[in-house]
Design a protein around this motif. Structure first.
Motif, PDB file in Angstrom:
ATOM      1  N   ALA A   1       8.605 -21.223-107.345  1.00 20.22           N
ATOM      2  CA  ALA A   1       9.878 -21.910-107.736  1.00 20.22           C
ATOM      3  C   ALA A   1       9.799 -22.457-109.127  1.00 20.22           C
ATOM      4  CB  ALA A   1      10.264 -23.070-106.783  1.00 20.22           C
ATOM      5  N   ALA A   2       8.498 -22.972-109.445  1.00 22.03           N
ATOM      6  CA  ALA A   2       8.184 -23.723-110.526  1.00 22.03           C
ATOM      7  C   ALA A   2       8.410 -22.881-112.067  1.00 22.03           C
ATOM      8  CB  ALA A   2       6.850 -24.592-110.712  1.00 22.03           C
ATOM      9  N   GLN A   3       7.763 -21.688-111.764  1.00 26.28           N
ATOM     10  CA  GLN A   3       7.735 -20.956-112.958  1.00 26.28           C
ATOM     11  C   GLN A   3       9.180 -20.321-113.363  1.00 26.28           C
ATOM     12  OE1 GLN A   3       5.371 -17.241-112.418  1.00 26.28           O
ATOM     13  NE2 GLN A   3       6.785 -16.410-110.521  1.00 26.28           N
ATOM     14  N   ASP A   4      10.000 -20.172-112.283  1.00 23.25           N
ATOM     15  CA  ASP A   4      11.313 -19.889-112.496  1.00 23.25           C
ATOM     16  C   ASP A   4      12.290 -20.983-113.447  1.00 23.25           C
ATOM     17  OD1 ASP A   4      11.402 -17.309-111.306  1.00 23.25           O
ATOM     18  OD2 ASP A   4      12.195 -18.129-109.502  1.00 23.25           O
ATOM     19  N   ILE A   5      11.958 -22.320-112.990  1.00 23.04           N
ATOM     20  CA  ILE A   5      12.433 -23.364-113.727  1.00 23.04           C
ATOM     21  C   ILE A   5      11.896 -23.379-115.217  1.00 23.04           C
ATOM     22  CG2 ILE A   5      12.415 -25.936-113.960  1.00 23.04           C
ATOM     23  CD1 ILE A   5      12.630 -25.863-110.770  1.00 23.04           C
ATOM     24  N   ILE A   6      10.585 -23.244-115.223  1.00 25.69           N
ATOM     25  CA  ILE A   6      10.065 -23.213-116.541  1.00 25.69           C
ATOM     26  C   ILE A   6      10.437 -22.074-117.644  1.00 25.69           C
ATOM     27  CG2 ILE A   6       7.891 -23.088-117.853  1.00 25.69           C
ATOM     28  CD1 ILE A   6       6.447 -24.047-115.390  1.00 25.69           C
ATOM     29  N   GLY A   7      10.666 -21.016-116.823  1.00 31.94           N
ATOM     30  CA  GLY A   7      11.167 -19.794-117.659  1.00 31.94           C
ATOM     31  C   GLY A   7      12.764 -20.080-118.146  1.00 31.94           C
ATOM     32  N   THR A   8      13.368 -20.503-117.234  1.00 32.12           N
ATOM     33  CA  THR A   8      14.922 -21.174-117.690  1.00 32.12           C
ATOM     34  C   THR A   8      14.743 -22.093-118.575  1.00 32.12           C
ATOM     35  OG1 THR A   8      15.692 -20.579-115.489  1.00 32.12           O
ATOM     36  CG2 THR A   8      16.956 -21.827-116.917  1.00 32.12           C
ATOM     37  N   GLU A   9      13.934 -22.933-118.726  1.00 34.08           N
ATOM     38  CA  GLU A   9      13.982 -23.982-119.722  1.00 34.08           C
ATOM     39  C   GLU A   9      13.511 -23.174-121.032  1.00 34.08           C
ATOM     40  OE1 GLU A   9      14.928 -27.142-119.651  1.00 34.08           O
ATOM     41  OE2 GLU A   9      15.214 -26.878-117.600  1.00 34.08           O
TER      42      GLU A   9
END
Length: 243
Positions: A183-191
């Motif tokens: 879940a965290a890597q998806d958020i980071i990628g979006t940012e």
């Protein structure tokens, strides 16, 4: 930490600047094997580039003078390494960088997902609930965890640099929570995308049905890193992106 290196001994001009943590190691090895000229390599560990790592030049190895919008690293040793890389490219700072920047800063998702950091959010079964992983609070916590990297990419965008970031190997060590990792890597990628960064994302090509990295792309006797085969796929992705 992997020893930094560059391929400036090759006759062809460098195609990109590589900066990152140890995840950049297999990419550099694959690029050298393919005789793809570049400058740079790993300059620290993943956790070094999550919290704030940019600051004003203290006169001891920082990059740039801090007054022209250029990037200055707080850690003097990192600053000296980066300065050497830039000098090899014939520029004095990031503002003059004429090649793309390939980077892994902020994408050490296994560190963000360290189990003990999320214990307070677990349910009575010991799991981090899916509803929490989809919540604004979780997203805010992840962004706070990587705020230094987000600031870095915001600055590279302001300088007009072309930046390509590498999604991490899909490997979750025992110290990390898999659900938080994914879940965290998806958020980071979006940012990062919101800051103009191009993502080299190999997840569909290197994972099994559980979302974890297949052994053929894993570094043996290691719970975190991708191997040379993974690095070759990253290099192929960079070439496909026009580097």
């Amino acid at each position: 930490m992997t020893t930094p290196y560059s391929t400036t001994t090759l006759p062809a001009p460098a195609r990109f600047l590589l900066l990152g943590d140890s995840h950049a190691g297999c990419v550099g090895r694959a690029a050298r094997q393919a005789q793809l000229p570049f400058v740079g390599g790993p300059v620290g560990s993943g956790r070094d580039f999550l919290g704030p790592f940019l600051g004003a030049d203290d006169g001891d190895g920082g990059v740039g003078d801090g007054d022209d919008g250029d990037l200055v690293f707080r850690d003097a040793a990192v600053g000296r390494m980066v300065r050497e890389f830039l000098e090899q490219l014939g520029v004095s700072g990031f503002a003059g960088l004429g090649v793309p920047l390939v980077c892994t800063f902020g994408l050490s998702a296994h560190t963000v997902a360290t189990r003990q950091n999320w214990d307070v959010h677990r349910d009575r079964h010991g799991a981090v609930p899916e509803r929490f992983l989809r919540s604004r609070l979780f997203a805010d916590l992840v962004r706070a965890s990587v705020r230094g990297a987000l600031a870095f990419y915001g600055r590279t965008a302001a300088l007009g640099l072309r930046v390509l970031a590498l999604m991490p190997p899909q490997r979750v060590p025992g110290m990390s929570d898999p659900a938080v990792f994914f879940a965290a890597q998806d958020i980071i990628g979006t940012e990062l995308i919101a800051r103009g960064v191009e993502l080299i994302d190999l997840r569909a090509r290197v994972t099994d049905g559980t979302g974890h990295q297949r052994p053929v792309f894993c570094q043996p006797d290691d719970t975190i890193h991708g191997n040379l085969a993974f690095g070759r796929l990253v290099v192929a992705g960079l070439l496909d992106a026009g580097l």
